[in-house]
Design an enzyme around this catalytic site. Structure first.
Site, short mmCIF file in Angstrom:
data_model
loop_
_atom_site.label_atom_id
_atom_site.label_comp_id
_atom_site.label_asym_id
_atom_site.label_seq_id
_atom_site.Cartn_x
_atom_site.Cartn_y
_atom_site.Cartn_z
N ASP A 74 -24.50 -30.29 9.80
CA ASP A 74 -24.27 -30.74 8.62
C ASP A 74 -25.18 -29.81 7.64
O ASP A 74 -25.39 -30.25 6.54
CB ASP A 74 -25.05 -32.20 8.55
CG ASP A 74 -24.17 -33.13 9.30
OD1 ASP A 74 -23.05 -32.88 9.44
OD2 ASP A 74 -24.88 -34.14 9.52
N ALA A 75 -25.38 -28.52 7.91
CA ALA A 75 -25.87 -27.50 6.94
C ALA A 75 -24.95 -26.38 6.47
O ALA A 75 -25.51 -25.64 5.47
CB ALA A 75 -27.15 -26.96 7.91
#
Lengths: 284, 284, 284, 284
Positions: free
Chosen positions: C228-229
């Site tokens: 999720d980065a």
């Protein structure tokens, strides 16, 4: 950010090579472009662009930029404006009794959110004189009635000339400016307290309440002779519910009016707004 | 959530003790309130409330609730409706050629975002017949012309009766329903593709483009004889820019229309919408 | 709109004359620019641009555009991509059990909101097989466990090659894709059901409920090895209140997920997204 | 609006008859309810309500309301607060160097958006002394270092007592208040310049820029010993793009901070906020 720049706002009939021609003009003279954006309105067959470059290292002296670009623009049938970032525009703020937009513009001015001078406040009521004094801005109380409007507008115009005003900001002025005045001084920006074209004219929050809308809005636009029909620069909205009576709509609306007007003034002062027909392009 | 509940929607002239009287009626009969909300319109002198309670353990049999509450309501001059959560409302969706709202309502229905039966789709065009078949919903093609409108509306009304329809959802039906029809079947909910009251009537996105707005909207409202003037249930908006042509407004608008219509249908079906005058209270 | 165009996405160290050089390349070869936008990241000293022109009347044959532009780009140390609008990208949609994003993408595809082919759906659950069949898309059920992940990912990769997939869209796939896989197939776009970087990882709506936020969000981003980065393409939010429990957050969130994912997919497919560092420029 | 009212904020374990019991207490004593709202947190088994009634015509003298309601509340195991609208709360505003939230609160106070007295401004920097003087508010400059913090907090506490302060508003105070201080004076409301829980701690706009978010936010919350983790009262967001550098985020964020803080302060002062666990109910 503080080094002086020049900005061209251009609109002309669309044709091949426009980006190249304009960019070459800057490049050939050693300019460093820091912002360039363009838009083509295919329906109107129109090309619109904003281009900003640093004047440091630009080979053309300032006074020759306009004539030099004019020679390029003429065969393109272009409308264009040239602005220098270190020419500080002078604003007159016109108000009535409400102070929220005035306070907000003054605060943003002090916070350097936009670059301008604000030497003049005009109002048809004396109420905000104290605010003007507090911030060291000249205040002129020019009451308006049906009868005295022409003479008072002549007086207003004289003040604009005296103070060398470039832009009038109607910050809840609550008076209609005559077509004749607009004709003589067309650079007028207004905040209307509704989501135009809904609720034109007076008491838009009362109208909105009557209609039972679930969202209210505010609209910043240039003033044209037709009431509340000028080119829209910026709009925003806020959600309301059955719990909000007219006073709540007015309160919530003030927050909208402040921010919508401020954004429009900032875009205008940064020469980001290009009007064509009754529309605007706001280059970001 | 699945245990059956009863819901009262009440409006009456404001006076002392209303909350107590209504709550006591539920409590005295052993009801467990799971939602209660009220609103007072001080300008109209009107008290409006929604109260929902579980039927499990409620001492009054269902058929006696209405008469019992009627005895309380009568001296209060109250308008009121009683709904049971396990009475599943039946919806007819009316469409024209566009499928986005239809697809969306069907998907939400399958996803159990609202409780209803959808036995009937009516359209003035044959285009969406396949969609109806795909989801096993009866489809009736009823073309409308100026001449045949009265006879076709009679046919539509017959279908509503035959299918025992409680609510008609105009999901981009693009036709005006006659006052006579509305009179006979008043439960009609419409999605209008603009931020009403801006851009009433046809081609609102073209109107919006012409006006150069910076925000577009959609409005769900109950249908009344006056065009696009019925009580508003829900509105929402989306930002647009000079880069958006009419096709872009239409595309962005579809997302608004879907979600605004869906929210309004859901609120209506959960008996959260109370109409008074030309306004709604939407209890959340 | 339907005439073929070429699009260049370019990033390079900022210097004078870049706009002119690139525009001249198009103009000198007789191209008609229909979209040009640029951005300078002054902090990074980087110039980024998107330029799109019509191939009709362009003097360079397609196969010579890349070598010709390469000669210009090389001394500028530019990274660049060249796309032709009539090369239709092929998408694989990966899902788990939830159907809302899948349905939405398929509907938008049919509505021509973006141009692509969708020949393949992969899922770790069999639930959505029927939806795939309904729309005539091949469906491959590839269940994932900790143990079988490497072999299953090899199988997934084989399918992507077989179907000549250009872009994988994780439409609520709910599984972590391994760094090794991402390395081999880096074109992956994901919808995360929170306003990243808030609520990374599993059950973001439960996390949001626990934290008592008043607004929820959804984020579309490119997938990178760190969970999720990856670079964010699009985000949007919705207001919630104390009345919304976790189920309500999930329901409201679905509407966000659909629209945020769709906007990101559309921007990507129109070659409007330029990644640099861990950021994106989305040219509008 | 100006006639005095009493407000009860109540939370207790859910059970049958709560609405009736509370409403009866008001009604039996001749009170006219002007606002009543309730919420049941089914997961927590908790009933929460706000009820406001006019004191004119209420039969119980003020000093007997608390004991009388206490007798009802005790068997319900209720937590409750009683407020009178004509008891004007006294606020201390704590600032650092930035003036936007301070100006905004003062302007709203003058515009009567909320009812309170603001006798005291505390700052760790001398910069805003002039603003305080301009509006006739006492200003105390209390510089904070790691070493002097305990003694300075003792001094701050003394000032709060001296000025009989009910609520401390951290209007961009930019300092962490110690758990010991919070323990002694728990009524503290803070504006954090991010969409919490994203970007906790210092320089959230720099963090947001680094992460490449497309939306920024602001959060008003009660202060608890854990940094930026207290119950959230209000949040709002604004869209940003690749064109916005850190300075733009800060500028756009200021508008968010002003309005989010103002809404939270207003809700708090109108006794609309009920904290339970780490969550709030904001009754509208």
């Amino acid at each position: 950010m503080n080094r002086p720049t020049a900005t061209l706002l251009i609109s002309c009939p669309d044709q091949k090579g426009l980006v190249a021609k304009i960019a070459n003009f800057i490049y050939a003279n050693g300019g460093n472009i820091i912002h360039a954006d363009q838009h083509t309105d295919f329906a109107a067959g129109l090309f619109l662009t904003r281009i900003e470059w640093q004047l440091d290292g630009f080979n053309l002296p300032r006074e020759l930029i306009a004539p030099a670009f004019g020679a390029i623009a003429q065969p393109l049938q272009a409308h264009w404006q040239l602005h220098f970032s270190d020419t500080i525009p002078r604003i007159a703020i016109w108000v009535s009794k409400q102070d929220h937009c005035l306070f907000d513009l003054i605060w943003r001015h002090k916070a350097k959110e936009f670059t301008a001078e604000i030497p003049l406040i005009i109002s048809n009521h004396p109420d905000l004189k104290e605010v003007a004094e507090q911030f060291g801005i000249d205040f002129h109380h020019i009451p308006i009635t049906k009868e005295n409007k022409p003479t008072q507008e002549a007086q207003q115009l004289k003040l604009l000339q005296h103070y060398k005003i470039d832009l009038v900001v109607l910050a809840k002025y609550m008076q209609i400016v005559s077509p004749d005045f607009i004709n003589k001084f067309p650079n007028i920006l207004n905040i209307h307290h509704s989501f135009l074209p809904a609720f034109i004219g007076t008491s838009p929050y009362h109208q909105a309440y009557q209609r039972g809308v679930k969202i209210i809005g505010a609209t910043a636009h240039y003033v044209t002779p037709e009431l509340d029909a000028g080119p829209i620069i910026e709009q925003d909205v806020a959600r309301v519910s059955h719990r909000d009576d007219v006073a709540d709509l007015i309160r919530k609306g003030k927050d909208l009016e402040r921010v919508v007007l401020a954004r429009a003034v900032r875009s205008h002062l940064q020469n980001r707004v290009l009007v064509y027909g009754n529309r605007t392009v706001v280059f970001e």
